[in-house]
Design a protein around this motif. Structure first.
Motif, PDB file in Angstrom:
ATOM      1  N   GLY A 244      53.874  67.848 -93.109  1.00 37.02           N
ATOM      2  CA  GLY A 244      54.975  66.888 -93.224  1.00 37.02           C
ATOM      3  C   GLY A 244      55.358  66.301 -91.888  1.00 37.02           C
ATOM      4  O   GLY A 244      54.509  66.045 -91.032  1.00 37.02           O
ATOM      5  N   SER A 245      56.654  66.093 -91.684  1.00 36.03           N
ATOM      6  CA  SER A 245      57.136  65.498 -90.429  1.00 36.03           C
ATOM      7  C   SER A 245      58.551  65.983 -90.158  1.00 36.03           C
ATOM      8  O   SER A 245      59.219  66.551 -91.033  1.00 36.03           O
ATOM      9  CB  SER A 245      57.120  63.971 -90.530  1.00 36.03           C
ATOM     10  N   VAL A 246      59.002  65.769 -88.922  1.00 40.45           N
ATOM     11  CA  VAL A 246      60.388  66.057 -88.545  1.00 40.45           C
ATOM     12  C   VAL A 246      60.955  64.800 -87.897  1.00 40.45           C
ATOM     13  O   VAL A 246      60.212  63.935 -87.436  1.00 40.45           O
ATOM     14  CB  VAL A 246      60.488  67.239 -87.551  1.00 40.45           C
ATOM     15  N   ASN A 247      62.266  64.718 -87.858  1.00 45.10           N
ATOM     16  CA  ASN A 247      62.931  63.589 -87.213  1.00 45.10           C
ATOM     17  C   ASN A 247      63.573  64.040 -85.914  1.00 45.10           C
ATOM     18  O   ASN A 247      64.134  65.142 -85.839  1.00 45.10           O
ATOM     19  CB  ASN A 247      64.006  62.998 -88.133  1.00 45.10           C
ATOM     20  N   ILE A 248      63.474  63.202 -84.899  1.00 41.76           N
ATOM     21  CA  ILE A 248      64.146  63.482 -83.631  1.00 41.76           C
ATOM     22  C   ILE A 248      65.598  63.055 -83.780  1.00 41.76           C
ATOM     23  O   ILE A 248      65.900  61.870 -83.894  1.00 41.76           O
ATOM     24  CB  ILE A 248      63.475  62.722 -82.467  1.00 41.76           C
ATOM     25  N   HIS A 249      66.509  64.039 -83.790  1.00 37.87           N
ATOM     26  CA  HIS A 249      67.908  63.706 -84.061  1.00 37.87           C
ATOM     27  C   HIS A 249      68.774  63.682 -82.807  1.00 37.87           C
ATOM     28  O   HIS A 249      69.929  63.244 -82.862  1.00 37.87           O
ATOM     29  CB  HIS A 249      68.497  64.695 -85.078  1.00 37.87           C
ATOM     30  N   GLU A 250      68.203  64.142 -81.666  1.00 34.65           N
ATOM     31  CA  GLU A 250      68.990  64.146 -80.425  1.00 34.65           C
ATOM     32  C   GLU A 250      68.050  64.145 -79.233  1.00 34.65           C
ATOM     33  O   GLU A 250      66.984  64.757 -79.263  1.00 34.65           O
ATOM     34  CB  GLU A 250      69.895  65.385 -80.379  1.00 34.65           C
ATOM     35  N   ILE A 251      68.461  63.439 -78.165  1.00 35.56           N
ATOM     36  CA  ILE A 251      67.734  63.466 -76.892  1.00 35.56           C
ATOM     37  C   ILE A 251      68.585  64.222 -75.889  1.00 35.56           C
ATOM     38  O   ILE A 251      69.762  63.887 -75.684  1.00 35.56           O
ATOM     39  CB  ILE A 251      67.437  62.054 -76.357  1.00 35.56           C
ATOM     40  N   LYS A 252      68.010  65.242 -75.272  1.00 35.92           N
ATOM     41  CA  LYS A 252      68.732  66.043 -74.279  1.00 35.92           C
ATOM     42  C   LYS A 252      68.110  65.791 -72.906  1.00 35.92           C
ATOM     43  O   LYS A 252      66.892  65.607 -72.802  1.00 35.92           O
ATOM     44  CB  LYS A 252      68.650  67.526 -74.646  1.00 35.92           C
ATOM     45  N   TYR A 253      68.944  65.808 -71.857  1.00 32.70           N
ATOM     46  CA  TYR A 253      68.470  65.474 -70.513  1.00 32.70           C
ATOM     47  C   TYR A 253      68.689  66.646 -69.561  1.00 32.70           C
ATOM     48  O   TYR A 253      69.681  67.383 -69.658  1.00 32.70           O
ATOM     49  CB  TYR A 253      69.195  64.231 -69.987  1.00 32.70           C
ATOM     50  N   PHE A 254      67.751  66.805 -68.634  1.00 30.81           N
ATOM     51  CA  PHE A 254      67.806  67.859 -67.629  1.00 30.81           C
ATOM     52  C   PHE A 254      67.420  67.265 -66.277  1.00 30.81           C
ATOM     53  O   PHE A 254      66.673  66.286 -66.217  1.00 30.81           O
ATOM     54  CB  PHE A 254      66.825  68.995 -67.953  1.00 30.81           C
ATOM     55  N   GLU A 255      67.879  67.868 -65.204  1.00 34.18           N
ATOM     56  CA  GLU A 255      67.406  67.455 -63.878  1.00 34.18           C
ATOM     57  C   GLU A 255      67.506  68.609 -62.901  1.00 34.18           C
ATOM     58  O   GLU A 255      68.283  69.547 -63.094  1.00 34.18           O
ATOM     59  CB  GLU A 255      68.178  66.245 -63.363  1.00 34.18           C
ATOM     60  N   GLY A 256      66.689  68.524 -61.849  1.00 33.56           N
ATOM     61  CA  GLY A 256      66.652  69.581 -60.862  1.00 33.56           C
ATOM     62  C   GLY A 256      67.738  69.438 -59.817  1.00 33.56           C
ATOM     63  O   GLY A 256      68.264  68.342 -59.580  1.00 33.56           O
TER      64      GLY A 256
END
Length: 509
Positions: free
Chosen positions: A265-277
């Motif tokens: 099947g498939s999944v949906n991307i429901h959120e974008i999370k951000y990280f940085e050094g």
């Protein structure tokens, strides 16, 4: 060989560089044939960026065209700076020498231009710089070079002599002095692997590795680009078109979309999370799917690392950081999609571009990537996976209880049978819902539950084998319904009215 200078008594070395060095830098360098194509795209990208810095073109005008006119030819063309007539031959035959700057360019070692030698019979570079009327073509006889490089040859030739014998240069006059370009053509690909000659294979590879933009149809791509710029990590990209000829070429974009394939099947991307050094200069975006599952689209599954928007390796770098020494946790990287963009000039891709030079800066960056990003994401994936397994445990117990209710030689009353069938239907719906979120191994387990529930229903006559059995079951159920209904309405009706109701219900079939 060494000579002694009697005046100074100092030994002067004259190193002998043999042809096997060239073998190491070509056939020995690229385990994946399409990585050779990446080298030419990377060089084109650097050339276009140099043309932008030199105000020869605008950022939006940079173009790379990759064409496969037939099964034996592949060509990479760009409108970057090109090479001047006076420098073309020397630049293209220099090995391990480059004028590129490591803090500005994607490539800098001066060996990538040799990549095609391993896969074609002739490798040609046709180029011209702006403001000149001379076009230069430098051609490598790759078949002869490979023959001379093989270990079957008894004696290694001097590398300089080998190139002298197998590289030709020619110039022609052109009328358009303003034109500037480089066209790299690999001909004679009969011995090259199939993925190097297949248009769809090349498209998938470029979508995965090349410095292209997000697909305009993916709304989240615009947000990611904006966030990256605001964080000081603008994602540079270039227009790449691929096809069998210029007219049939189509644009290449990264493969990210809102819906990502997984097994079954498939999944949906429901959120974008951000990280940085903080200690190291890196920035990352990660797409969080709405269901815990191993993603299967190999062009984008797992978080990847990029330098100058060109992919370094595949998922192995982050797989290792997710695992923390526990190999079973490596899989959690592929529960996500995302990119880590490196901005630190001291984090240097290795020569094969499948990892980084193992210096102290990379040790610090690895630790920070692991602690800041990979550990929290691995825990999230583990918790979601554990929650799914817990719900499957509940289903397993429900199925066992259901089987126990019919595991008897005694006859089952109709009302009890209807109750069990109702329970079976509810459990079946729960299993179907769980199947939508399950990975491969879990799906096998859930399908065994489906078989068990269906068997229970068959034992109860939910799927009778004949029309007679269906009619018999219908009569029994109808009789129970009539009996119950009459019992409910009798206290509220006069005797004559109740008699008519009973007569009417008795006529139901």
């Amino acid at each position: 060989m060494a000579k002694e200078n009697k005046a100074t008594k100092k030994t002067i070395l004259e190193p002998y560089i043999g042809s096997y060095v060239l073998e190491t830098l070509t056939t020995g360098m690229y385990a994946e044939s399409r990585n050779a194509l990446r080298e030419y795209v990377q060089n084109s990208f650097d050339s276009i960026r140099a043309a932008v810095r030199g105000k020869i073109i605008k950022v939006s005008e940079g173009r790379i065209k990759v064409t496969l006119p037939d099964v034996n030819t592949i060509s990479v063309q760009d409108n970057g700076t090109g090479l001047s007539a006076v420098s073309a031959l020397g630049t293209l035959t220099a090995i391990g020498l480059s004028k590129k700057a490591r803090n500005k360019d994607a490539g800098f070692r001066g060996i990538g231009r040799l990549a095609g030698i391993a896969f074609c019979n002739t490798l040609s570079f046709r180029t011209k710089a702006s403001g000149e009327a001379t076009e230069t073509t430098v051609t490598f006889d790759c078949r002869s070079l490979r023959t001379a490089m093989t270990s079957g040859v008894e004696e290694s030739q001097p590398l300089a002599q080998l190139l002298q014998d197998n590289v030709k240069s020619a110039t022609i006059h052109v009328s358009d002095a303003k034109a500037h370009y480089m066209v790299v053509t690999l001909k004679g690909l009969a011995q090259a692997p199939e993925e190097f000659k297949d248009l769809e294979s090349i498209r998938d590879y470029l979508m995965e590795t090349a410095p292209v933009d997000f697909d305009p149809s993916w709304v989240a791509g615009k947000e990611i680009a904006s966030k990256a710029t605001a964080a000081g990590f603008p994602i540079e990209s270039v227009s790449i078109h691929l096809g069998t000829n210029d007219q049939a070429a189509f644009p290449v974009y990264k493969a990210y979309q809102g819906s990502i394939a997984r097994k079954g099947g498939s999944v949906n991307i429901h959120e974008i999370k951000y990280f940085e050094g903080e200690e190291s200069n890196w920035w990352a975006w990660v797409g969080l799917p709405d269901k815990p599952a191993m993603l299967t689209d190999e062009r984008i599954n797992g978080i990847r690392v990029r330098v100058r928007n060109i992919q370094i390796g595949r998922t192995a770098i982050l797989d290792e950081l997710f695992s923390e020494g526990n190999l079973s946790k490596e899989r959690f990287n592929k529960y996500y999609v995302g990119e880590v963009h490196i901005g630190d000039d001291q984090l240097i891709p290795n020569a094969r571009r499948d990892g980084f030079e193992d210096n102290s800066d990379w040790v610090i960056a690895r630790r920070e990537l692991r602690d800041v990003m990979c550990k929290p994401l691995a825990k999230r994936a583990y918790d979601l996976s554990k929650s799914l397994q817990k719900s499957i445990g509940v289903l397993s117990r429900d199925v066992a209880k259901l089987e126990k209710k019919v595991d008897s030689s005694k006859p089952i009353a109709n009302d009890v049978r209807l109750e069990i069938l109702h329970s079976a239907g509810l459990i079946r719906k729960k299993i179907t819902s769980a199947l939508a979120d399950a990975d491969g191994d879990t799906r096998v387990q859930l399908k065994s539950f489906v078989d068990s529930v269906d068997l229970v229903k068959q034992r109860l006559g939910a799927t009778p084998a004949s029309a007679a059995q269906i009619a018999s079951l219908r009569t029994e159920i109808l009789s129970e319904v009539v009996k119950t209904t009459l019992g409910i309405v009798e206290p509220y009706l006069e005797p004559q009215v109740f008699g008519r109701v009973r007569k009417a219900l008795a006529g139901l079939k």
